[in-house]
Design an enzyme around this catalytic site. Structure first.
Site, PDB file in Angstrom:
ATOM      1  N   LEU A 352       0.808  -1.216   0.000  1.00 31.78           N
ATOM      2  CA  LEU A 352       0.000   0.000   0.000  1.00 31.78           C
ATOM      3  C   LEU A 352       0.837   1.260   0.000  1.00 31.78           C
ATOM      4  CD1 LEU A 352      -2.657  -1.067   2.665  1.00 31.78           C
ATOM      5  CD2 LEU A 352      -2.935  -1.048   0.184  1.00 31.78           C
ATOM      6  N   GLY A 353       2.044   1.184   0.517  1.00 24.04           N
ATOM      7  CA  GLY A 353       2.882   2.379   0.585  1.00 24.04           C
ATOM      8  C   GLY A 353       4.151   2.114   1.357  1.00 24.04           C
ATOM      9  N   GLY A 355       6.778   4.079   4.210  1.00 23.55           N
ATOM     10  CA  GLY A 355       6.999   5.205   5.101  1.00 23.55           C
ATOM     11  C   GLY A 355       8.374   5.158   5.723  1.00 23.55           C
ATOM     12  N   PHE A 357       9.269   4.365   8.587  1.00 24.07           N
ATOM     13  CA  PHE A 357       9.536   3.246   9.474  1.00 24.07           C
ATOM     14  C   PHE A 357       9.159   1.910   8.852  1.00 24.07           C
ATOM     15  CE2 PHE A 357       9.554   6.407  12.971  1.00 24.07           C
ATOM     16  CZ  PHE A 357      10.804   6.097  13.465  1.00 24.07           C
ATOM     17  N   LYS A 374       1.955  -3.070   8.854  1.00 21.58           N
ATOM     18  CA  LYS A 374       3.164  -2.261   8.729  1.00 21.58           C
ATOM     19  C   LYS A 374       4.353  -3.128   9.137  1.00 21.58           C
ATOM     20  CE  LYS A 374       3.649   2.080   9.089  1.00 21.58           C
ATOM     21  NZ  LYS A 374       3.700   3.508   9.452  1.00 21.58           N
ATOM     22  N   ASP A 471       3.812  14.497  13.575  1.00 18.27           N
ATOM     23  CA  ASP A 471       3.908  14.360  12.120  1.00 18.27           C
ATOM     24  C   ASP A 471       2.516  14.324  11.502  1.00 18.27           C
ATOM     25  OD1 ASP A 471       5.380  14.302   9.777  1.00 18.27           O
ATOM     26  OD2 ASP A 471       5.404  12.128   9.696  1.00 18.27           O
TER      27      ASP A 471
END
Length: 677
Positions: A352-353, A355, A357, A374, A471
């Site tokens: 999905l993406g 980041g 981390f 994640k 953030d």
């Protein structure tokens, strides 16, 4: 054996009869929305939630919310004490409620009960921060207003309206107001109103307004009455019934008002034992004294028969707190093999993406639940136990405007976080896309702004932990199937060693364009740091363009600088996304005004997020004039710090004796302050 069981049965029967017979017991509902058995996980989770209540210090503030377990057996509980009672009375009332409610509703997954001093409810669904007006019930004083009822009614409405506004402005610990006014015939009219503190100011106000609207239906021409809902309640009498010295240490010592008669307004399609009686022409249920006594006796007899014929259980062994904590952690932990299968071995098709981390993957568990996984980078400095404890803390954060952490995986060097899947992706994919932004009309954008503010308020003031996100940006706002915003990547900073302390840090995480000046240059952070980021985000949502790449014709300049310049010139309509030109100009201009208040350079000048919500929800509040935004004094921050930005670049301070660094990333995280609330 027989003798001991008979003693047990008699004890239980006495407990029920005494609890119901207590003068401050009011009413209860066993909601017909699902059942559990004695061996269900839901039952053990419910026991865990209710057993933690008596030792939870949040009760001292009069409000308690806690969830435990994992869907579909997760239990959400909420306890609320009347705003004027002392902690010992509050704790005693809720302890009585926990003992009684599970006896009265022995297998229902959702129940709610009211005493005079407290309310307790639990459910299998998320009930935190959600305004609900049913099931509800009414009670009224048996005595009528003798004369001049119209003036009495007007005085009552004026008093309740004042208290409604006062309660709605309350903080995260208490939304409560009580007071008195002069009524006709030289009487003094006393009243109180209260909401559960997890509600927004607007939801609290709306709930109480609805309750006030029920007064003519329940308490017409009566000297006193109550309207009691799950999310709010009100009461009025011509005699003092609350403690006027609530801030003192003495317990209330009040003479009771004249007796009240209860009336129940049950929810649709809900048949509960408490909702039996004769229907009136107002579609309400009036319960007189004889049916109450008969009903209580029937409950006691039925429950005793049930206990007599059921099979005996083994006596549960006492568990230590450490064992409970281990079980809590284990209930959230999933095997790496399970997640590997769910994500198709972390295939690119499910990615999905990416980041700062780690990467995020879409997965589907064996029970069909879709999740977002994640996969953290392998540089965490924490040990296994510390990691588990931190995950457990974050998992306790529950709010409809936060992405829920469902579990984790910890095997070898692998550290995985499992979140609820939010289907519409992140906000930046909509507002910065020239085609997709048309899907976000002003009503949806305004709803998104309000939802983000409510999520931040929970993090800053209402949660068990105090979270400073650090953030907040468009890519960290996810949109569910109905375009409701959910803040992501909150509370994760404690999962990593960032060499930080509360209040300042020598390593700064965040994203350029959203960071407040005191944080970017000095490492000083607070809730006002998030308010600054929120202000930037509001202006981006309205303009549809990124802060650091705002296009004005052939030029690119900073969004905040452009917004301020146009504000000074009185032409801030230039800032508005062209797709919103036909929308509510007044509302858009007010949001721009609020956004500029949030990005002021001086920390003290910025409003709190609670104040922001009041500004968004009430046009009666006059907004102060904003001062010049941060970062744009002397033509930008280049005069203060040297800039070299990139995916892994840093900003190094040049004018302090002790240097600090800024890690600019595309997906950094939050900081959690462990503080009793």
């Amino acid at each position: 054996m027989v003798s001991s069981r008979l003693v047990f049965l008699v004890s239980i029967c006495i407990l029920i009869s005494q609890a119901i017979a207590q003068p401050n017991f009011l009413y209860y509902f066993c909601l017909d929305k699902g059942n559990y058995t004695s061996n269900d996980t839901y039952k053990s989770n419910l026991n865990q939630v209710l057993s933690s209540l008596s030792s939870n210090t949040e009760i001292d503030y009069g409000f308690y919310n806690f969830s435990y377990g994992k869907s579909p057996d997760q239990v959400y509980s909420l306890g609320l004490c009347r705003g004027d009672v002392k902690p010992d009375i509050c704790r005693s009332c809720l302890n009585n409620a926990t003992n009684l409610l599970t006896l009265l509703c022995p297998n229902q997954k959702e129940a709610i009960g009211w005493y005079d001093y407290c309310m307790l409810r639990y459910s299998f669904r998320d009930i935190f921060g959600i305004m609900e007006d049913s099931p509800a019930f009414f009670m009224w004083n048996v005595n009528n207003v003798s004369a001049n009822y119209d003036q009495f009614s007007q005085d009552l409405r004026t008093l309740l309206d004042s208290q409604r506004g006062q309660a709605a402005k309350g903080g995260s610990l208490r939304k409560f107001a009580a007071g008195n006014a002069t009524a006709p015939d030289f009487q003094t009219l006393y009243s109180l109103v209260q909401c559960t503190p997890d509600l927004s100011a607007q939801d609290c106000s709306d709930c109480l307004a609805g309750a006030m609207g029920d007064i003519p239906n329940c308490c017409d021409r009566k000297k006193g009455g109550r309207v009691i809902r799950p999310s709010c309640n009100l009461r009025f009498e011509v005699s003092l019934f609350y403690d006027p010295t609530a801030d003192n240490t003495s317990s209330p010592s009040l003479s009771p008002p004249p007796p009240s008669v209860p009336s129940v307004s049950p929810p649709a399609s809900n048949n509960t034992p408490a909702a039996k009686g004769k229907e009136s022409n107002k579609s309400q249920i009036v319960i007189i004294v004889v049916p109450i006594i008969s009903f209580v006796v029937l409950i006691i007899i039925s429950f005793c028969i049930y206990l007599r014929v059921r099979k005996p259980r083994e006596k549960p062994q006492p568990q230590s707190e450490s064992v409970d904590e281990i079980r809590r952690v284990e209930s959230l932990q999933l095997g790496f093999g399970t997640i590997k299968v769910a994500t198709d071995d972390f295939s690119d098709a499910n990615k999905l993406g990416q980041g700062g981390f780690g990467a995020v993957y879409k997965g589907k568990l064996s029970d069909g639940q879709v999740v977002a996984v994640k996969r953290l980078s392998k540089n965490s400095g924490q040990g296994d136990l510390e990691f588990k404890n931190e995950v457990l803390l974050v998992a306790k954060l529950q709010h409809r405007n936060l992405v829920r952490l469902l579990g984790f995986c910890l095997e070898g060097i692998e550290r995985l976080l499992i979140y609820e899947f939010v289907p519409n992706g992140s906000l930046d994919h909509f507002i910065f896309d020239p085609i997709k932004r048309a899907q976000l009309d002003w009503a949806r954008r305004y709803k998104i702004i309000g939802g983000i503010a409510r999520g931040l308020l929970y993090l800053h003031e209402d949660s068990r932990l105090r979270i400073i996100h650090r953030d907040l940006k468009a890519s960290n706002i996810l949109l569910d199937s109905e375009m409701n915003p959910k803040i992501s990547d909150f509370g994760m900073a404690r999962l990593f060693e960032l060499d930080q302390s509360i209040g300042n840090t020598s390593r700064i995480v965040g994203t350029y364009g959203y960071m407040s000046p005191e944080y970017a240059m000095h490492g000083q952070f607070s809730v006002k740091s998030d308010v600054f980021s929120f202000g930037v985000l509001v202006l981006e949502i309205i303009s549809g363009q990124k802060n650091n790449s705002f296009r004005t014709g052939e030029n690119i300049e900073d969004l905040l600088s452009y917004a301020w310049k146009n504000w000074k010139q009185g032409i801030i309509s230039n800032l508005v996304d062209p797709t919103l030109k036909a929308s509510s100009t007044t509302e858009i201009m007010r949001c721009i005004h609020i956004g500029l208040l949030c990005v002021q350079e001086n920390v003290a000048d910025r409003p709190t997020i609670a104040s922001v919500l009041l500004m968004l929800n009430s046009y009666s509040i006059t907004l102060p004039i904003p001062l010049e935004p941060a970062f744009f004094i002397n033509s930008g921050i280049e005069s203060n710090i040297r800039l070299q930005w990139g995916n892994d670049s840093r900003v190094t301070e040049s004018n302090q004796s002790k240097s600090s660094s800024v890690q600019a990333s595309i997906n950094e995280v939050s900081i959690t302050e462990l503080s009793p609330r």
